[in-house]
Motif scaffolding. Structure first.
Motif, PDB file in Angstrom:
ATOM      1  N   PHE A 117       0.834  -1.198   0.000  1.00  0.00           N
ATOM      2  CA  PHE A 117       0.000   0.000   0.000  1.00  0.00           C
ATOM      3  C   PHE A 117       0.873   1.255   0.000  1.00  0.00           C
ATOM      4  O   PHE A 117       2.013   1.230   0.483  1.00  0.00           O
ATOM      5  CB  PHE A 117      -0.893   0.054   1.251  1.00  0.00           C
ATOM      6  N   VAL A 118       0.325   2.327  -0.534  1.00  0.00           N
ATOM      7  CA  VAL A 118       0.889   3.657  -0.349  1.00  0.00           C
ATOM      8  C   VAL A 118      -0.205   4.515   0.263  1.00  0.00           C
ATOM      9  O   VAL A 118      -1.322   4.593  -0.260  1.00  0.00           O
ATOM     10  CB  VAL A 118       1.374   4.290  -1.670  1.00  0.00           C
ATOM     11  N   TRP A 119       0.124   5.137   1.370  1.00  0.00           N
ATOM     12  CA  TRP A 119      -0.852   5.958   2.097  1.00  0.00           C
ATOM     13  C   TRP A 119      -0.383   7.402   2.054  1.00  0.00           C
ATOM     14  O   TRP A 119       0.657   7.746   2.612  1.00  0.00           O
ATOM     15  CB  TRP A 119      -0.952   5.466   3.542  1.00  0.00           C
ATOM     16  N   PHE A 120      -1.142   8.239   1.359  1.00  0.00           N
ATOM     17  CA  PHE A 120      -0.823   9.653   1.244  1.00  0.00           C
ATOM     18  C   PHE A 120      -1.520  10.420   2.359  1.00  0.00           C
ATOM     19  O   PHE A 120      -2.748  10.348   2.494  1.00  0.00           O
ATOM     20  CB  PHE A 120      -1.277  10.200  -0.117  1.00  0.00           C
ATOM     21  N   VAL A 121      -0.759  11.160   3.164  1.00  0.00           N
ATOM     22  CA  VAL A 121      -1.325  11.941   4.266  1.00  0.00           C
ATOM     23  C   VAL A 121      -0.695  13.333   4.243  1.00  0.00           C
ATOM     24  O   VAL A 121       0.510  13.477   4.429  1.00  0.00           O
ATOM     25  CB  VAL A 121      -1.076  11.280   5.637  1.00  0.00           C
ATOM     26  N   ASP A 122      -1.502  14.362   4.001  1.00  0.00           N
ATOM     27  CA  ASP A 122      -1.006  15.736   4.003  1.00  0.00           C
ATOM     28  C   ASP A 122      -0.805  16.231   5.426  1.00  0.00           C
ATOM     29  O   ASP A 122      -1.375  15.683   6.383  1.00  0.00           O
ATOM     30  CB  ASP A 122      -1.982  16.659   3.277  1.00  0.00           C
ATOM     31  N   CYS A 123      -0.025  17.299   5.573  1.00  0.00           N
ATOM     32  CA  CYS A 123       0.331  17.764   6.916  1.00  0.00           C
ATOM     33  C   CYS A 123      -0.817  18.487   7.618  1.00  0.00           C
ATOM     34  O   CYS A 123      -0.727  18.757   8.819  1.00  0.00           O
ATOM     35  CB  CYS A 123       1.560  18.661   6.862  1.00  0.00           C
ATOM     36  N   ASP A 124      -1.908  18.822   6.911  1.00  0.00           N
ATOM     37  CA  ASP A 124      -3.045  19.456   7.581  1.00  0.00           C
ATOM     38  C   ASP A 124      -4.127  18.447   7.940  1.00  0.00           C
ATOM     39  O   ASP A 124      -5.266  18.800   8.218  1.00  0.00           O
ATOM     40  CB  ASP A 124      -3.639  20.588   6.725  1.00  0.00           C
ATOM     41  N   VAL A 125      -3.752  17.161   7.963  1.00  0.00           N
ATOM     42  CA  VAL A 125      -4.652  16.068   8.343  1.00  0.00           C
ATOM     43  C   VAL A 125      -4.317  15.623   9.760  1.00  0.00           C
ATOM     44  O   VAL A 125      -3.145  15.480  10.117  1.00  0.00           O
ATOM     45  CB  VAL A 125      -4.516  14.887   7.366  1.00  0.00           C
ATOM     46  N   PHE A 126      -5.343  15.383  10.564  1.00  0.00           N
ATOM     47  CA  PHE A 126      -5.162  14.916  11.939  1.00  0.00           C
ATOM     48  C   PHE A 126      -5.978  13.639  12.129  1.00  0.00           C
ATOM     49  O   PHE A 126      -7.198  13.686  12.251  1.00  0.00           O
ATOM     50  CB  PHE A 126      -5.608  15.998  12.935  1.00  0.00           C
ATOM     51  N   LEU A 127      -5.296  12.501  12.100  1.00  0.00           N
ATOM     52  CA  LEU A 127      -5.964  11.215  12.276  1.00  0.00           C
ATOM     53  C   LEU A 127      -6.035  10.904  13.765  1.00  0.00           C
ATOM     54  O   LEU A 127      -5.004  10.692  14.410  1.00  0.00           O
ATOM     55  CB  LEU A 127      -5.210  10.123  11.520  1.00  0.00           C
ATOM     56  N   THR A 128      -7.234  10.876  14.302  1.00  0.00           N
ATOM     57  CA  THR A 128      -7.425  10.702  15.737  1.00  0.00           C
ATOM     58  C   THR A 128      -7.892   9.292  16.110  1.00  0.00           C
ATOM     59  O   THR A 128      -7.900   8.942  17.282  1.00  0.00           O
ATOM     60  CB  THR A 128      -8.453  11.722  16.251  1.00  0.00           C
ATOM     61  N   ASN A 129      -8.285   8.512  15.119  1.00  0.00           N
ATOM     62  CA  ASN A 129      -8.752   7.150  15.370  1.00  0.00           C
ATOM     63  C   ASN A 129      -7.621   6.177  15.051  1.00  0.00           C
ATOM     64  O   ASN A 129      -7.171   6.085  13.904  1.00  0.00           O
ATOM     65  CB  ASN A 129      -9.978   6.849  14.499  1.00  0.00           C
ATOM     66  N   ASN A 130      -7.159   5.423  16.051  1.00  0.00           N
ATOM     67  CA  ASN A 130      -6.021   4.532  15.839  1.00  0.00           C
ATOM     68  C   ASN A 130      -6.380   3.265  15.062  1.00  0.00           C
ATOM     69  O   ASN A 130      -5.521   2.398  14.846  1.00  0.00           O
ATOM     70  CB  ASN A 130      -5.351   4.169  17.172  1.00  0.00           C
ATOM     71  N   GLN A 131      -7.638   3.156  14.625  1.00  0.00           N
ATOM     72  CA  GLN A 131      -8.051   2.026  13.788  1.00  0.00           C
ATOM     73  C   GLN A 131      -8.162   2.419  12.312  1.00  0.00           C
ATOM     74  O   GLN A 131      -8.599   1.611  11.483  1.00  0.00           O
ATOM     75  CB  GLN A 131      -9.406   1.475  14.278  1.00  0.00           C
ATOM     76  N   THR A 132      -7.771   3.635  11.983  1.00  0.00           N
ATOM     77  CA  THR A 132      -7.943   4.138  10.618  1.00  0.00           C
ATOM     78  C   THR A 132      -7.196   3.284   9.592  1.00  0.00           C
ATOM     79  O   THR A 132      -7.767   2.843   8.588  1.00  0.00           O
ATOM     80  CB  THR A 132      -7.475   5.594  10.524  1.00  0.00           C
ATOM     81  N   LEU A 133      -5.918   3.059   9.821  1.00  0.00           N
ATOM     82  CA  LEU A 133      -5.113   2.297   8.865  1.00  0.00           C
ATOM     83  C   LEU A 133      -5.667   0.892   8.676  1.00  0.00           C
ATOM     84  O   LEU A 133      -5.826   0.419   7.542  1.00  0.00           O
ATOM     85  CB  LEU A 133      -3.662   2.245   9.343  1.00  0.00           C
ATOM     86  N   LYS A 134      -5.978   0.232   9.765  1.00  0.00           N
ATOM     87  CA  LYS A 134      -6.521  -1.131   9.691  1.00  0.00           C
ATOM     88  C   LYS A 134      -7.836  -1.151   8.924  1.00  0.00           C
ATOM     89  O   LYS A 134      -8.083  -2.045   8.099  1.00  0.00           O
ATOM     90  CB  LYS A 134      -6.714  -1.688  11.102  1.00  0.00           C
ATOM     91  N   THR A 135      -8.688  -0.176   9.187  1.00  0.00           N
ATOM     92  CA  THR A 135      -9.985  -0.112   8.514  1.00  0.00           C
ATOM     93  C   THR A 135      -9.824   0.078   7.020  1.00  0.00           C
ATOM     94  O   THR A 135     -10.513  -0.563   6.216  1.00  0.00           O
ATOM     95  CB  THR A 135     -10.833   1.038   9.097  1.00  0.00           C
ATOM     96  N   MET A 136      -8.909   0.955   6.615  1.00  0.00           N
ATOM     97  CA  MET A 136      -8.693   1.195   5.184  1.00  0.00           C
ATOM     98  C   MET A 136      -8.156  -0.056   4.490  1.00  0.00           C
ATOM     99  O   MET A 136      -8.596  -0.419   3.394  1.00  0.00           O
ATOM    100  CB  MET A 136      -7.725   2.366   4.987  1.00  0.00           C
ATOM    101  N   VAL A 137      -7.198  -0.728   5.118  1.00  0.00           N
ATOM    102  CA  VAL A 137      -6.617  -1.940   4.532  1.00  0.00           C
ATOM    103  C   VAL A 137      -7.685  -3.006   4.325  1.00  0.00           C
ATOM    104  O   VAL A 137      -7.722  -3.694   3.294  1.00  0.00           O
ATOM    105  CB  VAL A 137      -5.477  -2.470   5.420  1.00  0.00           C
ATOM    106  N   ASN A 138      -8.580  -3.138   5.291  1.00  0.00           N
ATOM    107  CA  ASN A 138      -9.589  -4.198   5.245  1.00  0.00           C
ATOM    108  C   ASN A 138     -10.686  -3.964   4.208  1.00  0.00           C
ATOM    109  O   ASN A 138     -11.477  -4.874   3.936  1.00  0.00           O
ATOM    110  CB  ASN A 138     -10.225  -4.382   6.618  1.00  0.00           C
ATOM    111  N   THR A 139     -10.756  -2.786   3.620  1.00  0.00           N
ATOM    112  CA  THR A 139     -11.788  -2.539   2.593  1.00  0.00           C
ATOM    113  C   THR A 139     -11.488  -3.259   1.291  1.00  0.00           C
ATOM    114  O   THR A 139     -12.399  -3.583   0.524  1.00  0.00           O
ATOM    115  CB  THR A 139     -11.923  -1.038   2.295  1.00  0.00           C
ATOM    116  N   ASN A 140     -10.189  -3.484   1.012  1.00  0.00           N
ATOM    117  CA  ASN A 140      -9.759  -4.116  -0.244  1.00  0.00           C
ATOM    118  C   ASN A 140     -10.147  -3.317  -1.485  1.00  0.00           C
ATOM    119  O   ASN A 140     -10.308  -3.883  -2.573  1.00  0.00           O
ATOM    120  CB  ASN A 140     -10.312  -5.549  -0.350  1.00  0.00           C
ATOM    121  N   TYR A 141     -10.284  -2.010  -1.356  1.00  0.00           N
ATOM    122  CA  TYR A 141     -10.558  -1.160  -2.509  1.00  0.00           C
ATOM    123  C   TYR A 141      -9.242  -0.674  -3.113  1.00  0.00           C
ATOM    124  O   TYR A 141      -8.266  -0.441  -2.383  1.00  0.00           O
ATOM    125  CB  TYR A 141     -11.401   0.042  -2.110  1.00  0.00           C
TER     126      TYR A 141
END
Length: 304
Positions: free
Chosen positions: A84-108
């Motif tokens: 995977f490549v995950w693009f995250v800009d510096c004005d983004v604040f990810l507050t949910n520690n399940q975000t990465l896992k959730t995105m991976v599990n979508t298989n999109y």
């Protein structure tokens, strides 16, 4: 301690007018052992006049620079045989520690967590006009307000999104206009990437089933860096409702300057709180401190 043995970070920073490079170097040295690798290129830029104005209108050269950076990151992921490549800009604040896992599990092939702001703005488009720019559609608002929850196919995601390199159709994605046959639209990384997928039938999704994080809204020509600071403070306060309060990295506390305390012209600002609800008091005191409000704590009368 979080050990990300299979995650490689790629950080490239230039054209800074603040202490970003110094901060980034300290952060990298403190966390690099937790990651598989951190590729970082931190370039010292030429000194320039610093004021409180923020460039809201991007030049063609600036777009070309960003396009090259994003394409370089995509190529690097393919070169490393990354999943995977995950693009995250510096004005983004990810507050949910399940975000990465959730995105991976979508298989999109391309998927993004929907980010909250202090307005209707978010990191996706449901429609695009004939000029390739944003077009408001009836589908946008129900997704943004989470009336329709789930993962929704959209035409554009930006600021924070994941590309699944395991899927063969991801090879058709690009940020470079010259790589898209017949494209005559603007040289814009967001639009170019969207068209590279849309014209080759690579589906793009936005997921909003839970809260993932927050995004700063773009400023207009009349706003300054102070408006950006105020927006950031408000987002931190908003996020504290559903997530733990934000705090600076232990190695970077010296770069955080607390606001000057004031009572806004009043004689006193009172915080009235039940002694048996210390968690409420702690969050309110955290909020008041970030707002720069001097307050006096009063124990509430307990009706029990």
């Amino acid at each position: 301690m979080l050990i990300c043995q299979h995650i490689a970070n790629r950080i490239k920073s230039d054209q800074n007018q603040d202490q970003s490079l110094e901060i980034m170097n300290k952060w990298v040295s403190s966390v690099e052992k937790s990651y598989h690798h951190i590729y970082h290129e931190l370039t010292t830029s030429s000194p320039s006049a610093v004021d409180d104005k923020i460039p809201t209108n991007w030049t063609e050269e600036r777009f070309k620079h960003i396009i090259n950076l994003r394409e370089e990151a995509l190529d690097k992921g393919r070169e490393l045989w990354a999943d995977f490549v995950w693009f995250v800009d510096c004005d983004v604040f990810l507050t949910n520690n399940q975000t990465l896992k959730t995105m991976v599990n979508t298989n999109y092939p391309v998927v993004a967590p929907m980010l909250d702001t202090l307005s209707l703005y978010s990191n996706y488009w449901c429609g695009m006009g004939l000029d390739y720019y944003y077009r408001r559609t009836d589908e946008y608002k129900p997704i943004r307000e989470r009336e329709n929850k789930g993962c929704h196919r959209v035409i554009v995601v930006h600021s924070c999104f994941m590309v699944d390199l395991r899927q063969v159709e991801s090879q058709r994605l690009t940020f470079k206009p010259e790589k898209i046959n017949g494209y005559n639209g603007p040289h814009d990384d967001v639009i170019t990437f969207a068209i590279s997928g849309y014209w080759t039938d690579v589906p793009v999704y936005i997921c909003n089933q839970i809260k993932f994080g927050y995004l700063l809204s773009p400023l207009d020509d009349t706003q300054t860096i102070e408006d950006d600071y105020a927006q950031l403070t408000n987002i931190m306060l908003e996020a504290s409702v559903d997530f733990p309060t934000m705090s600076p990295h232990q190695q970077l506390t010296e770069y955080v300057t607390p606001p000057v305390k004031t009572t806004l012209g009043f004689d006193e600002i009172f915080l009235i709180n039940l002694e048996r609800r210390p968690e409420r008091r702690q969050r309110m005191e955290w909020s008041l401190n970030h707002l720069g409000l001097k307050h006096k704590l009063i124990n509430a009368v307990d009706g029990k």
